[in-house]
Design a protein around this motif. Structure first.
Motif, mmCIF file in Angstrom:
data_model
loop_
_atom_site.group_PDB
_atom_site.id
_atom_site.type_symbol
_atom_site.label_atom_id
_atom_site.label_comp_id
_atom_site.label_asym_id
_atom_site.label_seq_id
_atom_site.Cartn_x
_atom_site.Cartn_y
_atom_site.Cartn_z
ATOM 1 N N VAL A 29 0.844 -1.189 0.000
ATOM 2 C CA VAL A 29 0.000 0.000 0.000
ATOM 3 C C VAL A 29 0.887 1.249 0.000
ATOM 4 O O VAL A 29 1.937 1.267 0.639
ATOM 5 C CB VAL A 29 -0.971 -0.032 1.206
ATOM 6 C CG1 VAL A 29 -0.238 0.023 2.515
ATOM 7 C CG2 VAL A 29 -2.005 1.045 1.113
ATOM 8 N N THR A 30 0.467 2.260 -0.732
ATOM 9 C CA THR A 30 1.214 3.512 -0.800
ATOM 10 C C THR A 30 0.769 4.462 0.308
ATOM 11 O O THR A 30 -0.298 4.285 0.906
ATOM 12 C CB THR A 30 1.006 4.211 -2.155
ATOM 13 O OG1 THR A 30 -0.388 4.551 -2.275
ATOM 14 C CG2 THR A 30 1.453 3.326 -3.314
ATOM 15 N N VAL A 31 1.564 5.494 0.522
ATOM 16 C CA VAL A 31 1.187 6.523 1.483
ATOM 17 C C VAL A 31 -0.144 7.135 1.070
ATOM 18 O O VAL A 31 -1.035 7.336 1.898
ATOM 19 C CB VAL A 31 2.286 7.600 1.597
ATOM 20 C CG1 VAL A 31 1.819 8.764 2.446
ATOM 21 C CG2 VAL A 31 3.579 7.003 2.156
ATOM 22 N N ARG A 32 -0.303 7.423 -0.214
ATOM 23 C CA ARG A 32 -1.541 8.038 -0.708
ATOM 24 C C ARG A 32 -2.751 7.153 -0.401
ATOM 25 O O ARG A 32 -3.792 7.636 0.035
ATOM 26 C CB ARG A 32 -1.439 8.289 -2.217
ATOM 27 C CG ARG A 32 -2.707 8.789 -2.874
ATOM 28 C CD ARG A 32 -3.194 10.135 -2.404
ATOM 29 N NE ARG A 32 -2.188 11.156 -2.602
ATOM 30 C CZ ARG A 32 -2.215 12.338 -1.997
ATOM 31 N NH1 ARG A 32 -3.204 12.658 -1.193
ATOM 32 N NH2 ARG A 32 -1.267 13.218 -2.196
ATOM 33 N N ALA A 33 -2.625 5.852 -0.595
ATOM 34 C CA ALA A 33 -3.741 4.941 -0.332
ATOM 35 C C ALA A 33 -4.097 4.927 1.154
ATOM 36 O O ALA A 33 -5.280 4.932 1.514
ATOM 37 C CB ALA A 33 -3.413 3.536 -0.817
ATOM 38 N N VAL A 34 -3.077 4.910 2.010
ATOM 39 C CA VAL A 34 -3.329 4.942 3.455
ATOM 40 C C VAL A 34 -3.961 6.274 3.838
ATOM 41 O O VAL A 34 -4.942 6.319 4.587
ATOM 42 C CB VAL A 34 -2.031 4.681 4.254
ATOM 43 C CG1 VAL A 34 -2.244 4.917 5.746
ATOM 44 C CG2 VAL A 34 -1.521 3.278 4.007
ATOM 45 N N LEU A 35 -3.429 7.355 3.304
ATOM 46 C CA LEU A 35 -3.966 8.682 3.577
ATOM 47 C C LEU A 35 -5.441 8.760 3.190
ATOM 48 O O LEU A 35 -6.274 9.241 3.967
ATOM 49 C CB LEU A 35 -3.168 9.742 2.819
ATOM 50 C CG LEU A 35 -3.679 11.181 2.936
ATOM 51 C CD1 LEU A 35 -3.494 11.700 4.351
ATOM 52 C CD2 LEU A 35 -2.963 12.066 1.929
#
Length: 124
Positions: A29-35
């Protein structure tokens, strides 16, 4: 806050939230997806850099693994759950004595013994 004998593992609220997202997704998972997941329904959204810093620190604590993906990183949980974090911390502090204690306690319940064995195998 997680307890393991004398060891206390404390994850902040945002660290815990990030770990929960990573455990739920069960894939890189990317930072953007977690965000995006963390900001769902929030009146005051979190900043990208805040989540990125938390995820970097979780990787430094070896709770998240990261691999280069495009211009950034993709993260996966390095531990199965909160119990695995507690086992890891107890093992770091007490080593072989902790393993012996877990083995003795787990003899009471075969399912617990199997769970502890899996957690011990995951610990670095």
């Amino acid at each position: 806050m997680l307890y393991g004998g004398e060891i206390t593992v404390t994850l902040g609220a945002l660290e815990s939230a990030v770990m929960r997202v990573c455990w739920e997704v069960q894939a890189p998972v990317t930072v953007r997806a977690v965000l995006d997941r963390l900001n769902e329904g929030r009146e005051r959204p979190l900043a990208y850099t805040t989540v990125m810093t938390v995820m970097t620190r979780l990787a430094e604590k070896r709770l998240l693994d990261r691999a280069i993906q495009g211009r950034g990183y993709a993260y996966t949980a390095a531990v199965a759950d909160e119990a695995a974090i507690a086992v890891r911390e107890v093992l770091r502090a007490h080593g072989d004595a902790a393993v012996a204690h877990f083995a003795a306690e787990a003899s009471l319940d075969p399912q617990l013994r199997d769970r502890l064995r899996r957690l011990l195998e995951q610990s670095p």
